[in-house]
Enzyme design. Structure first.
Site, PDB file in Angstrom:
ATOM      1  N   HIS A 140       0.864  -1.186   0.000  1.00 49.34           N
ATOM      2  CA  HIS A 140       0.000   0.000   0.000  1.00 49.34           C
ATOM      3  C   HIS A 140       0.901   1.235   0.000  1.00 49.34           C
ATOM      4  O   HIS A 140       1.051   1.911   1.024  1.00 49.34           O
ATOM      5  CB  HIS A 140      -0.925   0.004   1.219  1.00 49.34           C
ATOM      6  CG  HIS A 140      -1.970  -1.059   1.203  1.00 49.34           C
ATOM      7  ND1 HIS A 140      -3.224  -0.857   0.663  1.00 49.34           N
ATOM      8  CD2 HIS A 140      -1.940  -2.340   1.638  1.00 49.34           C
ATOM      9  CE1 HIS A 140      -3.937  -1.976   0.774  1.00 49.34           C
ATOM     10  NE2 HIS A 140      -3.170  -2.892   1.364  1.00 49.34           N
TER      11      HIS A 140
ATOM     12  N   GLU B  23     -10.728 -10.300   6.069  1.00 45.78           N
ATOM     13  CA  GLU B  23      -9.669  -9.869   6.988  1.00 45.78           C
ATOM     14  C   GLU B  23     -10.256  -9.723   8.395  1.00 45.78           C
ATOM     15  O   GLU B  23     -10.299  -8.643   8.973  1.00 45.78           O
ATOM     16  CB  GLU B  23      -9.056  -8.554   6.498  1.00 45.78           C
ATOM     17  CG  GLU B  23      -7.738  -8.212   7.157  1.00 45.78           C
ATOM     18  CD  GLU B  23      -7.120  -6.944   6.598  1.00 45.78           C
ATOM     19  OE1 GLU B  23      -6.102  -6.511   7.171  1.00 45.78           O
ATOM     20  OE2 GLU B  23      -7.626  -6.398   5.606  1.00 45.78           O
TER      21      GLU B  23
ATOM     22  N   ASP C  83       2.397  -5.861   2.751  1.00 45.19           N
ATOM     23  CA  ASP C  83       1.184  -5.126   3.072  1.00 45.19           C
ATOM     24  C   ASP C  83       1.510  -3.688   3.477  1.00 45.19           C
ATOM     25  O   ASP C  83       2.233  -3.009   2.781  1.00 45.19           O
ATOM     26  CB  ASP C  83       0.394  -5.872   4.146  1.00 45.19           C
ATOM     27  CG  ASP C  83      -1.105  -5.574   4.119  1.00 45.19           C
ATOM     28  OD1 ASP C  83      -1.565  -4.893   3.184  1.00 45.19           O
ATOM     29  OD2 ASP C  83      -1.815  -6.030   5.028  1.00 45.19           O
ATOM     30  N   ASN C  84       1.032  -3.234   4.599  1.00 45.90           N
ATOM     31  CA  ASN C  84       1.174  -1.830   5.000  1.00 45.90           C
ATOM     32  C   ASN C  84       2.528  -1.559   5.631  1.00 45.90           C
ATOM     33  O   ASN C  84       3.183  -2.461   6.144  1.00 45.90           O
ATOM     34  CB  ASN C  84       0.069  -1.454   5.974  1.00 45.90           C
ATOM     35  CG  ASN C  84      -1.303  -1.595   5.356  1.00 45.90           C
ATOM     36  OD1 ASN C  84      -1.815  -2.708   5.246  1.00 45.90           O
ATOM     37  ND2 ASN C  84      -1.897  -0.502   4.943  1.00 45.90           N
TER      38      ASN C  84
END
Length: 450
Positions: free
Chosen positions: A91, A250, A345-346
């Site tokens: 992201h 999620e 991911d983040n």
């Protein structure tokens, strides 16, 4: 001891190597494009001892390690050599907002609210470009070859963010391969904006995506018409020849994954759909798990596990220690022949306060979290060939006639690869020494608390 002292004049020797032999390199067979060359010595971890001949930036040959060398030889003495790695779920638009975005409390609802507040307040072109550039420079310094990023694509934001992404993709072309998927709650496809978003994604050569929850809602609730919404998404994707990448289930309790699998089958999208997270899959009863995995296999879905972020967000309650790890059942999925990759991911945003765009670190944590050891088997594939296959790119493996995009590690076994962060790794891009200094956080300080 500095890493370069172990490789005499390594930087100078690899500055413009027309021909170099990396002698006695230890490579996990799972990271070789082809089978281990016949006669190569194998260790107990499933790694082969080979010589890698590099000519004009490409790998010319991979042979069993020889006893002697020559003037063109860099003696690695059994150190691990890996390809540059792949992050198939990131992201970049959210990254590095810690200290500026409201506190999320470390929960999924809190992260959504904090990200929304930060997006509405700050996400203009300059802000996005600066944070994306910082993230990509960090990934580059760690030896990441390719990234697929999900981009928040809410109405009024999508054009700004996708334009910034296009600029970054052009700027980093030839160094980091970039892909992007549009990210909106699934109910965004209920009205005309879904078609407009699909057009934006198509113009930029992206993937159509979404998250299997309603706007402002949680996974596992609020989508009574999920099949109709998925049909709409797949129809838009099919009209524009776009692949699909979704955030799915999620949460501890959610059941969208079978709906996605059946939609993929209905629309003839087998082999063209990626699902990230899939956390609730791990908490199903054994028979339901087997049935769902069989359906996933029939639909040809690929699954991406995000172990660091899912451990951070899932099962978090104030004053209570989490009771489960939050990750999808990777070993069971792999046993069924389903493509599985691990990804970062983040990074330093409300969904994950930590991280550094380092896929080697993500892989090291994934092995420990998911128990992909004793034996390691093909675990290294989760950060190389598996995500490369999901992204449809020629990267993530070491093979003849491929670019010599490599990392040399101060490790002689996989447990040593996992044990240390390898800040002393040596990177080669097209056979040339390519170590770079990590960007300083000072680059972000003047707007980090704005």
């Amino acid at each position: 001891m500095n890493d370069l002292s172990l490789f005499p004049s390594l930087a100078a020797r690899l500055a413009r190597p027309e021909r170099i032999r990396l002698a006695k390199a230890r490579v996990p067979v799972a990271l070789l494009a082809d089978d281990s060359p016949g006669g190569a010595e194998m260790d107990r971890d499933g790694s082969a001892l080979v010589d890698i001949l590099v000519e004009n930036g490409r790998i010319a040959a991979i042979t069993p390690a020889l006893a002697d060398g020559g003037e063109d030889t860099v003696a690695l003495d059994g150190r691990h050599v890996w390809p540059l790695l792949i992050d198939a779920h990131a992201h970049l638009d959210k990254g590095h907002t810690m200290g500026r975005a409201p506190d999320s409390g470390g929960t999924h609802p809190g992260a959504r609210a904090a990200t929304t507040a930060d997006r509405l307040a700050h996400w203009n072109a300059d802000d996005l470009l600066r944070r994306m550039e910082f993230g990509l420079a960090t990934a580059d310094a760690h030896g990441v070859a390719a990234i697929r990023t999900h981009l928040d694509s809410h109405e009024g934001q999508a054009e700004i963010t996708w334009s910034a992404f296009a600029e970054m993709r052009e700027r980093w072309k030839g160094c980091i391969t970039l892909q992007a998927a549009g990210l909106v709650p699934l109910d965004a496809y209920r009205d005309d904006y879904g078609a407009r978003l699909a057009d934006i994604v198509a113009v930029h050569g992206g993937l159509l995506g979404g998250v299997t929850r309603a706007s402002g809602g949680t996974h596992g609730s609020g989508l009574g018409d999920i099949d109709l919404l998925l049909d709409r998404l797949f129809a838009l994707a099919k009209e524009r020849e776009l692949d699909v990448d979704l955030h799915v289930d999620e949460a501890a309790q959610a059941d969208a994954l079978p709906h996605v699998a059946r939609a993929a089958i209905r629309h003839g999208y087998e082999g063209r759909v990626t699902c990230g997270h899939c956390c609730s899959l791990a908490l199903l009863g054994e028979q339901e798990l087997r049935n769902t995995i069989a359906l996933i296999a029939d639909a040809g879905l690929s699954i991406i596990t995000l172990p660091t972020v899912n451990m951070y967000l899932q099962d978090r309650e104030d004053g209570r220690t989490p009771r489960w790890r939050g990750v999808t059942p990777v070993q069971e999925l792999q046993a069924a022949g389903i493509p599985v990759a691990a990804a970062g991911d983040n990074c330093r945003d409300p969904f994950f306060a930590y991280g550094d765009h380092d896929m080697l670190d993500t892989w090291r944590q994934a092995v420990r979290i998911l128990h992909l050891d004793h034996p390691y088997a093909d675990a290294p594939a989760l950060a190389g060939p598996a995500p490369a296959c999901i992204m449809g790119i020629d990267a993530g493996t070491i093979g003849v006639d491929r670019p010599a995009d490599l990392m040399i590690l101060e490790a002689w076994s996989l447990d040593q690869v996992i044990a240390r962060p390898h800040s002393d790794r040596v990177l080669l891009r097209k056979g040339i020494f390519a170590n770079r200094t990590l960007p300083s956080y000072s680059m972000l300080t003047d707007f980090q608390t704005a």
